[in-house]
Design a protein around this motif. Sequence first.
Motif, PDB file in Angstrom:
ATOM      1  N   ALA A  16      -1.986   4.239   1.525  1.00 62.81           N
ATOM      2  CA  ALA A  16      -1.517   4.258   2.918  1.00 62.81           C
ATOM      3  C   ALA A  16      -2.425   5.127   3.783  1.00 62.81           C
ATOM      4  N   PHE A  17      -2.871   6.250   3.249  1.00 66.60           N
ATOM      5  CA  PHE A  17      -3.775   7.139   3.973  1.00 66.60           C
ATOM      6  C   PHE A  17      -5.104   6.426   4.255  1.00 66.60           C
ATOM      7  N   ALA A  18      -5.657   5.773   3.242  1.00 71.63           N
ATOM      8  CA  ALA A  18      -6.960   5.110   3.375  1.00 71.63           C
ATOM      9  C   ALA A  18      -6.905   3.922   4.332  1.00 71.63           C
ATOM     10  N   GLU A  19      -5.756   3.260   4.397  1.00 71.22           N
ATOM     11  CA  GLU A  19      -5.632   2.096   5.270  1.00 71.22           C
ATOM     12  C   GLU A  19      -5.847   2.466   6.734  1.00 71.22           C
ATOM     13  N   VAL A  20      -5.553   3.705   7.082  1.00 64.69           N
ATOM     14  CA  VAL A  20      -5.731   4.164   8.463  1.00 64.69           C
ATOM     15  C   VAL A  20      -7.213   4.191   8.834  1.00 64.69           C
ATOM     16  N   TYR A  21      -8.077   4.425   7.877  1.00 58.82           N
ATOM     17  CA  TYR A  21      -9.503   4.564   8.151  1.00 58.82           C
ATOM     18  C   TYR A  21     -10.288   3.274   7.948  1.00 58.82           C
ATOM     19  N   MET A  22     -10.197   2.696   6.751  1.00 57.62           N
ATOM     20  CA  MET A  22     -11.047   1.534   6.512  1.00 57.62           C
ATOM     21  C   MET A  22     -10.479   0.539   5.519  1.00 57.62           C
ATOM     22  N   TRP A  23      -9.535   0.927   4.720  1.00 58.37           N
ATOM     23  CA  TRP A  23      -8.990   0.024   3.717  1.00 58.37           C
ATOM     24  C   TRP A  23      -8.341  -1.172   4.412  1.00 58.37           C
ATOM     25  N   PRO A  24      -8.768  -2.398   4.089  1.00 62.96           N
ATOM     26  CA  PRO A  24      -8.314  -3.557   4.862  1.00 62.96           C
ATOM     27  C   PRO A  24      -6.962  -4.153   4.448  1.00 62.96           C
ATOM     28  N   VAL A  25      -6.346  -3.641   3.394  1.00 65.09           N
ATOM     29  CA  VAL A  25      -5.085  -4.219   2.911  1.00 65.09           C
ATOM     30  C   VAL A  25      -3.939  -3.253   3.205  1.00 65.09           C
ATOM     31  N   VAL A  26      -2.888  -3.770   3.856  1.00 65.10           N
ATOM     32  CA  VAL A  26      -1.756  -2.917   4.229  1.00 65.10           C
ATOM     33  C   VAL A  26      -1.077  -2.345   2.989  1.00 65.10           C
ATOM     34  N   ALA A  54       1.684   8.241   7.867  1.00 61.02           N
ATOM     35  CA  ALA A  54       1.876   9.200   8.964  1.00 61.02           C
ATOM     36  C   ALA A  54       0.832  10.317   8.922  1.00 61.02           C
ATOM     37  N   VAL A  55       0.575  10.859   7.744  1.00 53.18           N
ATOM     38  CA  VAL A  55      -0.415  11.933   7.606  1.00 53.18           C
ATOM     39  C   VAL A  55      -1.820  11.390   7.897  1.00 53.18           C
ATOM     40  N   GLY A  56      -2.106  10.197   7.383  1.00 50.91           N
ATOM     41  CA  GLY A  56      -3.406   9.584   7.661  1.00 50.91           C
ATOM     42  C   GLY A  56      -3.599   9.325   9.141  1.00 50.91           C
ATOM     43  N   GLY A  57      -2.556   8.835   9.804  1.00 55.23           N
ATOM     44  CA  GLY A  57      -2.635   8.575  11.243  1.00 55.23           C
ATOM     45  C   GLY A  57      -2.862   9.841  12.041  1.00 55.23           C
ATOM     46  N   ALA A  58      -2.131  10.893  11.692  1.00 52.92           N
ATOM     47  CA  ALA A  58      -2.288  12.167  12.406  1.00 52.92           C
ATOM     48  C   ALA A  58      -3.682  12.748  12.187  1.00 52.92           C
ATOM     49  N   ALA A  59      -4.157  12.688  10.945  1.00 52.70           N
ATOM     50  CA  ALA A  59      -5.494  13.214  10.641  1.00 52.70           C
ATOM     51  C   ALA A  59      -6.574  12.400  11.355  1.00 52.70           C
ATOM     52  N   ALA A  60      -6.442  11.076  11.325  1.00 51.71           N
ATOM     53  CA  ALA A  60      -7.449  10.221  11.967  1.00 51.71           C
ATOM     54  C   ALA A  60      -7.473  10.423  13.479  1.00 51.71           C
ATOM     55  N   MET A  61      -6.284  10.544  14.076  1.00 54.01           N
ATOM     56  CA  MET A  61      -6.261  10.793  15.530  1.00 54.01           C
ATOM     57  C   MET A  61      -6.940  12.105  15.873  1.00 54.01           C
ATOM     58  N   THR A  62      -6.677  13.123  15.080  1.00 57.24           N
ATOM     59  CA  THR A  62      -7.284  14.436  15.305  1.00 57.24           C
ATOM     60  C   THR A  62      -8.802  14.340  15.163  1.00 57.24           C
ATOM     61  N   MET A  63      -9.274  13.659  14.135  1.00 56.21           N
ATOM     62  CA  MET A  63     -10.710  13.508  13.932  1.00 56.21           C
ATOM     63  C   MET A  63     -11.345  12.704  15.072  1.00 56.21           C
ATOM     64  N   TYR A  64     -10.670  11.650  15.504  1.00 57.82           N
ATOM     65  CA  TYR A  64     -11.206  10.821  16.584  1.00 57.82           C
ATOM     66  C   TYR A  64     -11.321  11.629  17.878  1.00 57.82           C
ATOM     67  N   ARG A  65     -10.330  12.458  18.140  1.00 60.46           N
ATOM     68  CA  ARG A  65     -10.366  13.303  19.341  1.00 60.46           C
ATOM     69  C   ARG A  65     -11.511  14.300  19.299  1.00 60.46           C
ATOM     70  N   ARG A  66     -11.898  14.689  18.093  1.00 64.36           N
ATOM     71  CA  ARG A  66     -12.983  15.663  17.948  1.00 64.36           C
ATOM     72  C   ARG A  66     -14.348  15.001  17.880  1.00 64.36           C
TER      73      ARG A  66
END
Length: 140
Positions: A16-26, A54-66
């Motif tokens: 679930a964490f990896a799907e937020v970044y690049m993993w193509p399968v839900v 949820a953790v992946g989404g929060a981390a990715a949003m934070t990284m994207y903002r930076r």
Amino acid sequence: MNWVMAGVVLGLFVWAFAEVYMWPVVPDVALASALFLIPDGFVWFVSATVTGSAVGGAAAMTMYRRGLRWRLPLVTPRMRSKVATWLDRGPIGLMYQPLTTVPYKVFVVEGGGRCLGLAAWTLWTVVFRGARMSGVAVLA
């Protein structure tokens, strides 16, 4: 919880964490598969999958903002445009994600670019994606 279930819980979280970044399968695919094999893991498996998302989404949003950017496989400009329209309403626009074929990573990137509130984003991720994942788990 035995070692097998613990391994499945960890695997679902990572998927679930990896799907937020690049993993193509839900992660719903892995969740349903795990529940077919080990139905007793319902609460653990759903919790791990929703938390990973949820953790992946929060981390990715934070990284994207930076300023960190990464490749978004299988994402089209039309998807990004549609998500931008939905997120004009704020984090509540996440309600469309479980009902469409647009990947969550598109919502995360567009939400990060809009600087939407991280706490509200995480809450709505848990509510909307959690509802879909729980539904998939019940059906499995």
